[in-house]
Write a protein that holds these residues in place. Structure first.
Motif, PDB file in Angstrom:
ATOM      1  N   ALA A   1       0.831  -1.208   0.000  1.00 14.40           N
ATOM      2  CA  ALA A   1       0.000   0.000   0.000  1.00 14.40           C
ATOM      3  C   ALA A   1       0.860   1.250   0.000  1.00 14.40           C
ATOM      4  O   ALA A   1       1.833   1.335   0.741  1.00 14.40           O
ATOM      5  N   CYS A   2       0.494   2.211  -0.805  1.00 15.75           N
ATOM      6  CA  CYS A   2       1.057   3.565  -0.872  1.00 15.75           C
ATOM      7  C   CYS A   2       1.209   3.966  -2.326  1.00 15.75           C
ATOM      8  O   CYS A   2       1.746   3.194  -3.133  1.00 15.75           O
ATOM      9  N   PRO A   3       0.706   5.141  -2.698  1.00 16.92           N
ATOM     10  CA  PRO A   3       0.922   5.615  -4.060  1.00 16.92           C
ATOM     11  C   PRO A   3       2.415   5.676  -4.360  1.00 16.92           C
ATOM     12  O   PRO A   3       3.213   6.078  -3.508  1.00 16.92           O
ATOM     13  N   GLY A   4       2.812   5.269  -5.572  1.00 15.16           N
ATOM     14  CA  GLY A   4       4.224   5.247  -5.916  1.00 15.16           C
ATOM     15  C   GLY A   4       4.626   6.276  -6.959  1.00 15.16           C
ATOM     16  O   GLY A   4       5.810   6.515  -7.165  1.00 15.16           O
ATOM     17  N   SER A   5       3.654   6.901  -7.602  1.00 16.23           N
ATOM     18  CA  SER A   5       3.934   7.891  -8.630  1.00 16.23           C
ATOM     19  C   SER A   5       3.982   9.283  -8.009  1.00 16.23           C
ATOM     20  O   SER A   5       3.078   9.656  -7.260  1.00 16.23           O
ATOM     21  N   PRO A   6       5.031  10.074  -8.299  1.00 18.35           N
ATOM     22  CA  PRO A   6       5.109  11.420  -7.714  1.00 18.35           C
ATOM     23  C   PRO A   6       3.851  12.243  -7.936  1.00 18.35           C
ATOM     24  O   PRO A   6       3.399  12.946  -7.023  1.00 18.35           O
ATOM     25  N   SER A   7       3.270  12.172  -9.120  1.00 11.58           N
ATOM     26  CA  SER A   7       2.086  12.987  -9.395  1.00 11.58           C
ATOM     27  C   SER A   7       0.917  12.587  -8.511  1.00 11.58           C
ATOM     28  O   SER A   7       0.020  13.400  -8.252  1.00 11.58           O
ATOM     29  N   LYS A   8       0.922  11.355  -8.024  1.00 12.01           N
ATOM     30  CA  LYS A   8      -0.192  10.881  -7.198  1.00 12.01           C
ATOM     31  C   LYS A   8       0.110  10.982  -5.715  1.00 12.01           C
ATOM     32  O   LYS A   8      -0.758  11.355  -4.926  1.00 12.01           O
ATOM     33  N   TYR A   9       1.326  10.656  -5.302  1.00  9.37           N
ATOM     34  CA  TYR A   9       1.583  10.763  -3.861  1.00  9.37           C
ATOM     35  C   TYR A   9       1.734  12.214  -3.405  1.00  9.37           C
ATOM     36  O   TYR A   9       1.589  12.516  -2.226  1.00  9.37           O
ATOM     37  N   GLN A  10       1.965  13.133  -4.346  1.00 13.50           N
ATOM     38  CA  GLN A  10       2.054  14.537  -3.978  1.00 13.50           C
ATOM     39  C   GLN A  10       0.690  15.213  -3.869  1.00 13.50           C
ATOM     40  O   GLN A  10       0.593  16.339  -3.383  1.00 13.50           O
ATOM     41  N   ARG A  11      -0.387  14.522  -4.295  1.00 16.21           N
ATOM     42  CA  ARG A  11      -1.722  15.109  -4.175  1.00 16.21           C
ATOM     43  C   ARG A  11      -2.091  15.330  -2.719  1.00 16.21           C
ATOM     44  O   ARG A  11      -2.742  16.315  -2.368  1.00 16.21           O
ATOM     45  N   ASP A  12      -1.736  14.389  -1.864  1.00 18.77           N
ATOM     46  CA  ASP A  12      -2.030  14.484  -0.434  1.00 18.77           C
ATOM     47  C   ASP A  12      -0.816  13.969   0.313  1.00 18.77           C
ATOM     48  O   ASP A  12      -0.794  12.830   0.793  1.00 18.77           O
ATOM     49  N   PRO A  13       0.235  14.796   0.424  1.00 17.49           N
ATOM     50  CA  PRO A  13       1.493  14.320   0.997  1.00 17.49           C
ATOM     51  C   PRO A  13       1.376  13.844   2.443  1.00 17.49           C
ATOM     52  O   PRO A  13       2.080  12.919   2.847  1.00 17.49           O
ATOM     53  N   VAL A  14       0.488  14.454   3.213  1.00 13.19           N
ATOM     54  CA  VAL A  14       0.325  14.027   4.605  1.00 13.19           C
ATOM     55  C   VAL A  14      -0.249  12.616   4.664  1.00 13.19           C
ATOM     56  O   VAL A  14       0.219  11.761   5.425  1.00 13.19           O
ATOM     57  N   HIS A  15      -1.245  12.360   3.834  1.00 19.69           N
ATOM     58  CA  HIS A  15      -1.826  11.010   3.812  1.00 19.69           C
ATOM     59  C   HIS A  15      -0.822   9.995   3.288  1.00 19.69           C
ATOM     60  O   HIS A  15      -0.777   8.849   3.766  1.00 19.69           O
ATOM     61  N   THR A  16      -0.011  10.386   2.305  1.00 21.10           N
ATOM     62  CA  THR A  16       1.032   9.491   1.800  1.00 21.10           C
ATOM     63  C   THR A  16       1.979   9.092   2.928  1.00 21.10           C
ATOM     64  O   THR A  16       2.310   7.908   3.095  1.00 21.10           O
ATOM     65  N   PHE A  17       2.381  10.081   3.718  1.00 18.59           N
ATOM     66  CA  PHE A  17       3.284   9.808   4.834  1.00 18.59           C
ATOM     67  C   PHE A  17       2.606   8.922   5.881  1.00 18.59           C
ATOM     68  O   PHE A  17       3.196   7.965   6.397  1.00 18.59           O
ATOM     69  N   LYS A  18       1.345   9.204   6.164  1.00 19.66           N
ATOM     70  CA  LYS A  18       0.600   8.392   7.125  1.00 19.66           C
ATOM     71  C   LYS A  18       0.471   6.945   6.656  1.00 19.66           C
ATOM     72  O   LYS A  18       0.520   6.012   7.469  1.00 19.66           O
ATOM     73  N   THR A  19       0.280   6.757   5.350  1.00 11.74           N
ATOM     74  CA  THR A  19       0.136   5.399   4.828  1.00 11.74           C
ATOM     75  C   THR A  19       1.367   4.566   5.142  1.00 11.74           C
ATOM     76  O   THR A  19       1.257   3.402   5.544  1.00 11.74           O
ATOM     77  N   SER A  20       2.546   5.164   4.957  1.00 15.63           N
ATOM     78  CA  SER A  20       3.781   4.434   5.250  1.00 15.63           C
ATOM     79  C   SER A  20       3.988   4.223   6.738  1.00 15.63           C
ATOM     80  O   SER A  20       4.367   3.121   7.166  1.00 15.63           O
ATOM     81  N   ILE A  21       3.733   5.251   7.550  1.00 20.98           N
ATOM     82  CA  ILE A  21       4.073   5.171   8.973  1.00 20.98           C
ATOM     83  C   ILE A  21       2.933   4.560   9.794  1.00 20.98           C
ATOM     84  O   ILE A  21       3.103   3.511  10.434  1.00 20.98           O
ATOM     85  N   ILE A  22       1.772   5.191   9.766  1.00 19.11           N
ATOM     86  CA  ILE A  22       0.655   4.673  10.574  1.00 19.11           C
ATOM     87  C   ILE A  22       0.165   3.349  10.003  1.00 19.11           C
ATOM     88  O   ILE A  22      -0.099   2.394  10.752  1.00 19.11           O
ATOM     89  N   GLY A  23       0.065   3.277   8.680  1.00 19.13           N
ATOM     90  CA  GLY A  23      -0.324   2.014   8.063  1.00 19.13           C
ATOM     91  C   GLY A  23       0.665   0.915   8.382  1.00 19.13           C
ATOM     92  O   GLY A  23       0.281  -0.233   8.656  1.00 19.13           O
ATOM     93  N   GLY A  24       1.949   1.248   8.354  1.00 16.38           N
ATOM     94  CA  GLY A  24       2.971   0.265   8.696  1.00 16.38           C
ATOM     95  C   GLY A  24       2.845  -0.224  10.128  1.00 16.38           C
ATOM     96  O   GLY A  24       2.983  -1.424  10.417  1.00 16.38           O
ATOM     97  N   ILE A  25       2.574   0.688  11.060  1.00 20.71           N
ATOM     98  CA  ILE A  25       2.382   0.302  12.458  1.00 20.71           C
ATOM     99  C   ILE A  25       1.190  -0.628  12.602  1.00 20.71           C
ATOM    100  O   ILE A  25       1.256  -1.658  13.289  1.00 20.71           O
ATOM    101  N   ASN A  26       0.083  -0.278  11.950  1.00 23.14           N
ATOM    102  CA  ASN A  26      -1.117  -1.122  12.031  1.00 23.14           C
ATOM    103  C   ASN A  26      -0.840  -2.539  11.532  1.00 23.14           C
ATOM    104  O   ASN A  26      -1.287  -3.526  12.133  1.00 23.14           O
ATOM    105  N   LEU A  27      -0.090  -2.650  10.450  1.00 21.16           N
ATOM    106  CA  LEU A  27       0.180  -3.971   9.883  1.00 21.16           C
ATOM    107  C   LEU A  27       1.193  -4.740  10.712  1.00 21.16           C
ATOM    108  O   LEU A  27       1.096  -5.970  10.851  1.00 21.16           O
ATOM    109  N   LEU A  28       2.166  -4.061  11.269  1.00 19.41           N
ATOM    110  CA  LEU A  28       3.130  -4.731  12.140  1.00 19.41           C
ATOM    111  C   LEU A  28       2.448  -5.274  13.391  1.00 19.41           C
ATOM    112  O   LEU A  28       2.751  -6.385  13.851  1.00 19.41           O
ATOM    113  N   GLU A  29       1.517  -4.497  13.931  1.00 18.80           N
ATOM    114  CA  GLU A  29       0.772  -4.976  15.105  1.00 18.80           C
ATOM    115  C   GLU A  29      -0.076  -6.194  14.748  1.00 18.80           C
ATOM    116  O   GLU A  29      -0.178  -7.146  15.530  1.00 18.80           O
TER     117      GLU A  29
END
Length: 345
Positions: A94-122
């Motif tokens: 999970a996470c947009p990989g294209s600059p044109s798409k992950y830059q649309r909502d940079p905060v959500h992109t960052f959350k997907t990697s960090i918060i999403g990663g925590i949720n999946l690790l748990e």
């Protein structure tokens, strides 16, 4: 959608048989994720696909929706969730990989990697599941060395337009390392380099899809910078082989818990790629040059020595070989789109 999500389909009824693993694939409707779902189903596994369809496409998994060993959930991994029943493997794609798409909502992109990663690790810890993180060559930023090996720490601009993705992926790697060291979570980290193949989104915004779509449309091919910047393009089948081998290789074989580069070390300039595409499509399109985007890397080439030694893996498909089915798939999709538009009119 917020709060805790518990997936309770009639899943025991839908997932048939006892063979294979039960595997969660997040971002499973995306380009690489959907190919992964198909490969896992084909080898007899049961697959739970989770995707918020921000950049994934339901068409990519449409043929799997009636398969008794496949279940799809429209959901965002930033929100907490759990899954009833056993899970053996988790692929976090999970996470947009294209600059044109992950830059649309940079905060959500960052959350997907960090918060999403925590949720999946748990979740992995709770289920005693092995989990693979799809990291990226972007953790190397605009590199000072080439090819890039896993011990290179990178040159990333923490406040640039690409930082939400680059730093999010770097932070996710830290989380995976820490949870492995402190909690014993069985982790794998794949640093994925440029990957292409059928089912890429025509609006992906990266160089392979851009060039093919522009050439088919008769538009000028957009070259950013002077076109001498290089990329290494890995065909999707090779990438799947690498990801699945990394997931299933036991740690006794080596330092599998450390990041592993997966990509094709054959390096091409953007201009070389443009020439190949134009020749393959027999297009009369010309090249038009635009300014290079901020922080766009000038060189991108993987050192895959670790993958060769630990996994016995290296790519087999050349760029020209892989572009044949890729170009054909784009052509078919664009034809369907044009036909549908004519039908509406």
């Amino acid at each position: 959608m917020c709060g805790t999500k518990i997936f309770r389909p009639a899943f025991a009824e839908r997932l048939a048989g006892d063979a294979g693993h039960t595997i969660l694939v997040t971002g499973g409707a995306g380009f690489i994720g959907s190919h992964l779902c198909h490969r896992l189903i084909a080898q007899g596994d049961r697959v739970i696909c989770v995707d918020n369809l921000e950049t994934g496409r339901e068409d990519n998994i449409a043929d799997l929706l009636t398969n008794p060993n496949f279940a799809f959930f429209l959901y965002d991994i930033v929100d907490p969730f759990t899954i009833t029943g056993p899970i053996d493997r988790i692929y976090n794609m999970a996470c947009p990989g294209s600059p044109s798409k992950y830059q649309r909502d940079p905060v959500h992109t960052f959350k997907t990697s960090i918060i999403g990663g925590i949720n999946l690790l748990e979740l992995a810890k709770k289920k005693s599941a092995r989990i693979l993180q799809s990291s990226t060559s972007e953790v190397y930023g605009d590199p000072d060395v080439s090819p890039q090996s896993e011990d290179y720490r990178g040159s990333v601009n923490t406040t640039g337009p690409r930082a939400c993705y680059d730093e999010g992926k770097r932070g996710a790697e830290t989380l995976f390392y820490n949870l492995h060291e402190s909690e014993g979570v069985d982790t794998r980290i794949a640093r994925i380099f440029n990957t292409y193949g059928p089912k890429m989104d025509p609006e992906d915004g990266r160089v392979v899809s851009n060039f093919i779509v522009q050439a088919y449309s008769g538009d000028d091919l957009t070259v950013y910078g002077n076109g001498t910047q290089t990329r290494s393009f890995c065909y999707i089948d090779d990438m799947l082989d690498g990801l699945m081998t990394l997931m299933e290789t036991e740690s006794e074989c080596g330092t599998i818990d450390d990041p592993v580069n997966l990509g094709n070390p054959d390096e091409f300039s953007v201009l070389e790629l443009a020439e190949i595409v134009l020749d393959m499509i027999e297009s009369d399109s010309k090249l038009v040059y635009k300014d290079l985007p901020v922080d766009d890397p000038h060189q991108r080439c993987p050192d895959i020595s670790r993958a060769k030694a630990l996994l016995g893996w290296e790519p087999k498909v050349s760029l020209k070989e892989g572009l044949v089915p890729t170009v054909a798939c784009f052509g078919e999709e664009m034809y369907r789109q044009q036909r549908d538009q004519r039908g509406v009119v």
